[in-house]
Enzyme design. Structure first.
Site, PDB file in Angstrom:
ATOM      1  NE  ARG A 195      -7.155   4.228   6.249  1.00 29.84           N
ATOM      2  CZ  ARG A 195      -6.745   5.430   6.642  1.00 29.84           C
ATOM      3  NH1 ARG A 195      -7.175   5.926   7.782  1.00 29.84           N
ATOM      4  NH2 ARG A 195      -5.911   6.123   5.930  1.00 29.84           N
TER       5      ARG A 195
ATOM      6  CB  CYS B 288      -4.405   9.851  12.082  1.00 23.53           C
ATOM      7  SG  CYS B 288      -2.843   9.083  12.375  1.00 23.53           S
TER       8      CYS B 288
ATOM      9  CE  LYS C 198      -1.517   1.380   4.175  1.00 20.80           C
ATOM     10  NZ  LYS C 198      -1.122   2.732   4.581  1.00 20.80           N
ATOM     11  CG  ASN C 199       2.452   2.614   3.478  1.00 21.33           C
ATOM     12  OD1 ASN C 199       1.289   2.936   3.242  1.00 21.33           O
ATOM     13  ND2 ASN C 199       2.886   2.373   4.701  1.00 21.33           N
TER      14      ASN C 199
ATOM     15  NE  ARG D 149      -1.875  11.903   8.579  1.00 19.02           N
ATOM     16  CZ  ARG D 149      -0.788  12.527   8.151  1.00 19.02           C
ATOM     17  NH1 ARG D 149      -0.037  11.958   7.358  1.00 19.02           N
ATOM     18  NH2 ARG D 149      -0.465  13.729   8.474  1.00 19.02           N
TER      19      ARG D 149
ATOM     20  CG  ASP E 132       4.001   1.298   9.456  1.00 17.74           C
ATOM     21  OD1 ASP E 132       4.043   1.548   8.244  1.00 17.74           O
ATOM     22  OD2 ASP E 132       3.802   2.178  10.314  1.00 17.74           O
TER      23      ASP E 132
ATOM     24  CG  LEU F  90       9.672   6.952  13.527  1.00 11.17           C
ATOM     25  CD1 LEU F  90      10.703   6.030  14.147  1.00 11.17           C
ATOM     26  CD2 LEU F  90       9.444   6.570  12.108  1.00 11.17           C
TER      27      LEU F  90
ATOM     28  NE  ARG G  70       0.891   9.987  10.456  1.00 11.49           N
ATOM     29  CZ  ARG G  70       0.500   8.936   9.732  1.00 11.49           C
ATOM     30  NH1 ARG G  70      -0.637   8.365  10.006  1.00 11.49           N
ATOM     31  NH2 ARG G  70       1.212   8.518   8.722  1.00 11.49           N
ATOM     32  N   PRO G  71       2.196  16.288  11.512  1.00 14.34           N
ATOM     33  CG  PRO G  71       4.039  17.415  12.364  1.00 14.34           C
ATOM     34  CD  PRO G  71       3.160  16.222  12.607  1.00 14.34           C
ATOM     35  CB  VAL G  72       2.252  18.216   6.072  1.00 13.29           C
ATOM     36  CG1 VAL G  72       1.523  16.888   6.081  1.00 13.29           C
ATOM     37  CG2 VAL G  72       1.275  19.393   6.185  1.00 13.29           C
ATOM     38  CG  ASP G  73       6.678  20.548  10.214  1.00 15.29           C
ATOM     39  OD1 ASP G  73       6.071  19.462  10.311  1.00 15.29           O
ATOM     40  OD2 ASP G  73       7.803  20.733  10.686  1.00 15.29           O
ATOM     41  CG  LEU G  74       9.639  18.037   8.389  1.00 15.59           C
ATOM     42  CD1 LEU G  74      10.103  16.637   8.767  1.00 15.59           C
ATOM     43  CD2 LEU G  74      10.724  19.055   8.722  1.00 15.59           C
TER      44      LEU G  74
HETATM   45  C1  EPZ Z   1       4.601   6.918   6.382  1.00 15.54           C
HETATM   46  O1  EPZ Z   1       3.831   7.914   7.025  1.00 15.54           O
HETATM   47  C2  EPZ Z   1       3.723   5.679   6.300  1.00 15.54           C
HETATM   48  N1  EPZ Z   1       2.545   5.989   5.487  1.00 15.54           N
HETATM   49  C3  EPZ Z   1       3.297   5.256   7.704  1.00 15.54           C
HETATM   50  O2  EPZ Z   1       2.543   4.054   7.574  1.00 15.54           O
HETATM   51  C4  EPZ Z   1       4.556   4.953   8.516  1.00 15.54           C
HETATM   52  O3  EPZ Z   1       4.171   4.635   9.843  1.00 15.54           O
HETATM   53  C5  EPZ Z   1       5.474   6.188   8.522  1.00 15.54           C
HETATM   54  O4  EPZ Z   1       5.764   6.593   7.172  1.00 15.54           O
HETATM   55  C6  EPZ Z   1       6.800   5.915   9.233  1.00 15.54           C
HETATM   56  O5  EPZ Z   1       7.449   4.860   8.607  1.00 15.54           O
HETATM   57  C7  EPZ Z   1       2.676   5.986   4.133  1.00 15.54           C
HETATM   58  O6  EPZ Z   1       3.740   5.742   3.592  1.00 15.54           O
HETATM   59  C8  EPZ Z   1       1.437   6.282   3.348  1.00 15.54           C
HETATM   60  P1  EPZ Z   1       6.673  10.291   8.368  1.00 15.54           P
HETATM   61  P2  EPZ Z   1       4.358   9.435   7.046  1.00 15.54           P
HETATM   62  O7  EPZ Z   1       6.453  11.566   7.658  1.00 15.54           O
HETATM   63  O8  EPZ Z   1       5.135   9.719   5.821  1.00 15.54           O
HETATM   64  C9  EPZ Z   1       7.166  13.553  11.734  1.00 15.54           C
HETATM   65  C10 EPZ Z   1       0.717   2.632   7.902  1.00 15.54           C
HETATM   66  O9  EPZ Z   1       0.407   2.025   8.929  1.00 15.54           O
HETATM   67  N2  EPZ Z   1       6.914  14.537  10.673  1.00 15.54           N
HETATM   68  O10 EPZ Z   1       7.829   9.430   7.966  1.00 15.54           O
HETATM   69  O11 EPZ Z   1       3.202  10.301   7.351  1.00 15.54           O
HETATM   70  C11 EPZ Z   1       5.941  12.670  12.026  1.00 15.54           C
HETATM   71  O12 EPZ Z   1       5.072  13.324  12.930  1.00 15.54           O
HETATM   72  C12 EPZ Z   1       1.170   4.077   7.992  1.00 15.54           C
HETATM   73  O13 EPZ Z   1       0.746   2.124   6.755  1.00 15.54           O
HETATM   74  C13 EPZ Z   1       7.004  15.896  10.985  1.00 15.54           C
HETATM   75  O14 EPZ Z   1       7.283  16.282  12.121  1.00 15.54           O
HETATM   76  O15 EPZ Z   1       5.345   9.414   8.278  1.00 15.54           O
HETATM   77  C14 EPZ Z   1       6.562  11.432  12.614  1.00 15.54           C
HETATM   78  O16 EPZ Z   1       6.841  11.664  13.984  1.00 15.54           O
HETATM   79  C15 EPZ Z   1       0.943   4.645   9.370  1.00 15.54           C
HETATM   80  N3  EPZ Z   1       6.758  16.802  10.007  1.00 15.54           N
HETATM   81  C16 EPZ Z   1       7.887  11.312  11.853  1.00 15.54           C
HETATM   82  O17 EPZ Z   1       8.138  12.615  11.290  1.00 15.54           O
HETATM   83  C17 EPZ Z   1       6.454  16.420   8.720  1.00 15.54           C
HETATM   84  O18 EPZ Z   1       6.269  17.303   7.851  1.00 15.54           O
HETATM   85  C18 EPZ Z   1       7.849  10.297  10.718  1.00 15.54           C
HETATM   86  O19 EPZ Z   1       6.714  10.595   9.937  1.00 15.54           O
HETATM   87  C19 EPZ Z   1       6.372  15.041   8.420  1.00 15.54           C
HETATM   88  C20 EPZ Z   1       6.616  14.116   9.412  1.00 15.54           C
END
Ligand code: EPZ
Length: 424
Positions: free
Chosen positions: A400, A116, A22-23, A92, A307, A329, A121-125
């Site tokens: 999902r 969630c 899926k990912n 998301r 995960d 994480l 889960r911010p998107v600031d980065l």
């Molecule tokens: C991806 O989510 C996966 N989803 C998640 O899988 C997985 O748990 C996660 O990566 C970590 O491996 C998909 O690929 C669709 P991150 P993502 O950005 O990209 C922080 C599942 O069960 N962060 O790597 O959203 C964040 O809060 C799902 O299939 C910021 O601070 O995760 C977290 O603490 C759940 N700012 C850390 O980074 C940002 O702009 C890692 O998040 C982005 C992230």
């Protein structure tokens, strides 16, 4: 609202065919926004999140035909640039259309994804990296309004934290940008690597694929000529089913997998005493005389994946000794613990660390509630060794990310009944 009922004392045997990841499929489908042609994609998992993204791409103007796990999709006719809240709130990862839409059309409006269960889960980065590429970002009425008048311009970007979808969004944005970009501290998950390989096969000059530093030469907004491809196997689905074998201490094989994507997971099974047999595309877990406790710290790939944390926690309840799991994480990815404790698990939490004592007496079947995708699978795993029937509510979480769950369990001799509450 559906729920599932799982009878106790069920031991699996046989083989589980693992679906496409899926990912991996989510960013790859989003990348078709960058294509000038129709693309055939194989091994697409039939799960709710994929169907949600396909609906969004269709609203934007893409067209596709789907035959079971194969899809032919044409993103070249996309002519809309707004991803509305009603879609983004259900998934998301819809944020993955932000980078490609902006890079192709010079503007787009994408709803901010809500948080969630597992964290804010911010998107600031994602946003700060797009600004480095020359985008103007405004947040208004819950939407990200992104513009870049003359197209994104290549830049040097350092990710302050490793972010999987953040890396994927920016890789896709750089693919169509004007000039070269250097991305530092990029995620190295196999799903990110496949996105890079598919873009490279579509003609994008990407150096450093598989490392944490990428140099991407943009196409100056020329759409890409994609080659057909097959989605890589889902390493988390595979790990989840291996946990089914582990907790019931039974031999179980997962097929159509890439063991090389699962080294850290395999090592943790071995740490717990299980035998593991590998071929090029299968993994077999074998019973152990004694289930040993495990120490897990979740981290980015190739470390132990967050995960898989909930699923291993269910197995750890059966270990002969005290296990420790540190979730590094996400700030709230222990929602399954309250539910496991309702089944009699002895788990305590101290900050980001959970301590799991041996549940000397067996877990008891009861009514529990799924809170997020992977938490729900840990409850299914725990129910298999409970002493009575378990009922799991809110199983839309499971749908999902786990394809045809009941069928796959049925094929290994485990009966999971999906039922509906009487609405009258
Ligand atoms: C991806 O989510 C996966 N989803 C998640 O899988 C997985 O748990 C996660 O990566 C970590 O491996 C998909 O690929 C669709 P991150 P993502 O950005 O990209 C922080 C599942 O069960 N962060 O790597 O959203 C964040 O809060 C799902 O299939 C910021 O601070 O995760 C977290 O603490 C759940 N700012 C850390 O980074 C940002 O702009 C890692 O998040 C982005 C992230």
């Amino acid at each position: 609202m559906d729920y599932i009922e799982i009878e106790p004392n069920q031991k699996p045997n046989g083989k589980v065919r693992i679906s496409g990841a899926k990912n991996a499929a989510l960013p790859l489908l989003a990348s078709t926004i960058l294509s000038k042609n129709s693309i055939a994609i194989k091994n697409l998992p039939d799960v709710v999140d994929i169907n949600t993204l396909l609906k969004l791409l269709q609203i934007l103007g893409a067209s596709y035909t789907k035959e079971k796990h194969c899809i032919k999709i044409d993103g070249s006719k996309i002519n809309k640039t707004t991803a509305t809240y009603d879609i983004v709130k259900t998934m998301r990862a819809s944020i993955l259309v932000l980078g490609p839409l902006l890079s192709r059309f010079n503007h787009c409006e994408v709803s901010l994804p809500g948080g969630c269960a597992i964290g804010t889960r911010p998107v600031d980065l994602h946003l700060s990296a797009l600004e480095k590429l020359g985008a103007k970002i405004e947040i208004k009425d819950g939407y990200i309004l992104a513009t870049c008048k003359d197209g994104l311009k290549g830049a040097n970007i350092v990710f302050d934290k490793i972010t999987v979808t953040g890396s994927e969004n920016i890789i896709m944005a750089c693919a169509l940008a004007h000039g070269s970009s250097t991305l530092i501290n990029v995620a190295k998950e196999p799903e990110v690597v496949q996105l890079c390989k598919v873009l490279s096969d579509a003609g994008v000059d990407i150096k450093g694929i598989g490392t944490d530093t990428l140099v991407i030469k943009g196409s100056n907004q020329k759409l890409l000529d994609f080659k057909d491809f097959t989605i890589i196997p889902d390493r988390i689905e595979a790990g989840t089913y291996l946990c089914v074998g582990a907790i019931t201490n039974s031999a179980l094989t997962v097929t159509h997998v890439k063991p090389e994507h699962m080294i850290s997971i395999i090592e943790k099974f071995e740490e717990m005493g299980y035998g593991i047999e590998l071929t090029d595309d299968t993994i077999t877990i074998l019973p152990t005389k004694e289930i040993k406790p495990v120490h897990i710290v979740t981290t980015e790939y190739p470390g132990f994946p967050t995960d898989m944390q909930a699923q291993f926690m269910a197995v750890a309840t059966q270990a002969n000794g005290t296990s420790v799991i540190d979730e590094r994480l996400f700030e709230n990815r222990f929602m399954h613990i309250a539910e496991l404790k309702r089944m009699g698990a002895k788990i305590s939490i101290n900050g980001t660390t959970a301590t799991i004592e041996n549940s000397s007496d067996r877990l008891t079947g009861t009514k529990v509630m799924a809170t997020d995708l992977r938490a729900s699978s840990s409850l299914v795993i725990a129910s298999l060794i409970a002493d009575s029937t378990t009922t799991i509510d809110r199983i839309y979480h499971l749908d999902r990310g786990y394809e045809h769950l009941e069928n796959k369990f049925k094929n290994i001799g485990i009966d999971i009944k999906r039922k509906k509450y009487d609405t009258k």
